[in-house]
Enzyme design. Structure first.
Site, PDB file in Angstrom:
ATOM      1  N   GLY A  45       1.093  -5.132   1.160  1.00 55.51           N
ATOM      2  CA  GLY A  45       0.127  -5.115   0.055  1.00 55.51           C
ATOM      3  C   GLY A  45       0.643  -5.841  -1.184  1.00 55.51           C
ATOM      4  O   GLY A  45      -0.152  -6.311  -2.008  1.00 55.51           O
ATOM      5  N   LEU A 103       0.849  -1.191   0.000  1.00 62.96           N
ATOM      6  CA  LEU A 103       0.000   0.000   0.000  1.00 62.96           C
ATOM      7  C   LEU A 103       0.880   1.234   0.000  1.00 62.96           C
ATOM      8  O   LEU A 103       1.976   1.239   0.571  1.00 62.96           O
ATOM      9  CB  LEU A 103      -0.914   0.011   1.232  1.00 62.96           C
ATOM     10  N   ASN A 125       4.281  -7.545   6.706  1.00 65.55           N
ATOM     11  CA  ASN A 125       5.168  -6.934   7.702  1.00 65.55           C
ATOM     12  C   ASN A 125       4.519  -5.759   8.427  1.00 65.55           C
ATOM     13  O   ASN A 125       5.208  -4.942   9.046  1.00 65.55           O
ATOM     14  CB  ASN A 125       6.455  -6.450   7.013  1.00 65.55           C
TER      15      ASN A 125
END
Ligand SMILES: CCCCCCCCCCCCC/C=C/C(=O)SCCNC(=O)CCNC(=O)[C@H](O)C(C)(C)COP(=O)(O)OP(=O)(O)OC[C@H]1O[C@@H](n2cnc3c(N)ncnc32)[C@H](O)[C@@H]1OP(=O)(O)O
Length: 325
Positions: free
Chosen positions: A176, A131, A200
């Site tokens: 992501g 992301l 993570n």
């Protein structure tokens, strides 16, 4: 559910054409917007497969624009009855802050960059950095809500896709990036110890949403997911294979050809039975999100707006910025 997806997709399509993002259309064999390139392989009239290449420099982060363009491209492929399989992979990325190697140099050197001393420096490839942190930092709650809705949409579309989806993981794939991979039916990763994959989030001071956690549990099992999520483990290829985050690890130059040959085996299965089986395996997990999408958006917007979370993201971004120095 189908109606909700169609409505969201109409919004995305309108947004896409308003922004005039489509750059090139070359028959049915290749189309592109700014951040996703789609190439199809196979003879016209026969079953074809498509390769979706991410090209959102510098690190293929899942920005709002990228998510929008990705979903539009996927929808086009879903609507093309000749396409039965899609491979997700990264287009090769060149970073802007290094001197690019002259085009006249040897092919293997073209993929490298020069360090400040002018020496060739091999840079790891990037499947996707996950992301986009800049979509989650320093913005307002309305933006966070819009962003999260697009993230949910991407996950639902991929997770429930009737196409056979495979990821050819040719670079780092944190958070992501790992999400993209684990929504696929099969994952093949390049055997390069510089590349890691995993969720993570905990290392960033944030938490994976429940539906991504469920997807992870479905992929690697409860105990392995519990440990990997708490520790924020990023697995190098051999460990990713051992724990089951990926299905195969192959030499880097064979990732594409291997994915094509595995895809051929999957496409030999009748679509209707494979699709019904996929739905049977995945529907309950997806329904968990579908029935509480709005609450999940509100949770995200208020969680990410917290001062403590913004501070963690700030520190993480600073760490990324200064790691080279
Ligand atoms: C109470 C519970 C309630 C819960 C409610 C739900 C809440 C939900 C919370 C939200 C959870 C969301 C899930 C989150 C998922 C994510 O994906 S978060 C993102 C995670 N990603 C990462 O940690 C990757 C970070 N990046 C890297 O490790 C490296 O950049 C790399 C990918 C390995 C590449 O390394 P390298 O080639 O050395 O490049 P860099 O120099 O590091 O980077 C180049 C520039 O790119 C910027 N950048 C890197 N990653 C991102 C990113 N993800 N987003 C935006 N920008 C990124 C980096 O800062 C560099 O920028 P410059 O310094 O300006 O060049």
């Amino acid at each position: 559910m189908a109606m909700a997806l169609r409505a969201a997709s109409r919004v995305l399509l309108r947004a896409g054409s308003r922004l005039g993002r489509r750059e090139a259309v070359d028959g049915a064999r290749r189309f592109a917007n700014k951040r996703v390139l789609v190439e199809t392989e196979g003879a016209a009239g026969a079953t074809r497969i498509a390769v979706m290449k991410f090209r959102n420099p510098p690190v293929n982060s899942l920005s709002l624009d990228f998510l929008t363009e990705f979903v539009i491209s996927l929808e086009k492929l879903e609507n093309d009855k000749s396409i039965r399989g899609v491979i997700l992979t990264s287009d090769s990325l060149k970073r802007g802050n290094q001197t690019k190697v002259a085009a006249t140099e040897k092919t293997e050197e073209k993929r490298a960059t020069r360090d400040h001393g002018g020496r060739l420096q091999e840079r790891p490839g990037i499947f996707s950095a996950g992301l986009d942190l800049l979509e989650m930092y320093g913005r307002n709650p309305a933006h966070y809500a819009e962003y999260w809705k697009a993230v949910q949409e991407l996950w639902l579309r991929l997770y429930l896709s009737s196409l056979t989806l495979m990821s050819a993981i040719n670079g780092a794939s944190p958070a992501g990036g790992c999400l993209l991979a684990i929504t696929c039916d099969y994952r093949i990763m390049a055997d390069n110890p510089k590349y890691t994959i995993g969720l993570n989030e905990s290392l960033l001071g944030i938490v994976a949403p429940f539906w991504l956690k469920d997807n992870y549990v479905n992929t690697i099992g409860h105990r392995a997911a519990e440990r990997a999520l708490q520790l924020g483990t990023l697995f190098p290829p051999a460990e990713a294979l051992k724990v089951g985050v990926v299905d195969e690890v192959v030499p880097e130059d064979q990732v594409h050809s291997k994915t094509l040959s595995v895809m051929a085996k999957w496409l030999a299965i009748p679509d209707h039975s494979r699709q019904l089986t996929k739905t049977m395996m995945r529907k309950a997990t997806a329904d968990n999100l579908i029935k509480q999408r709005e609450a999940d958006i509100q949770n995200f917007a208020s969680f990410i707006s917290r001062d403590s979370i913004q501070k963690s993201l700030h520190m993480y971004l600073e760490k990324l910025k200064h790691k080279k120095g």
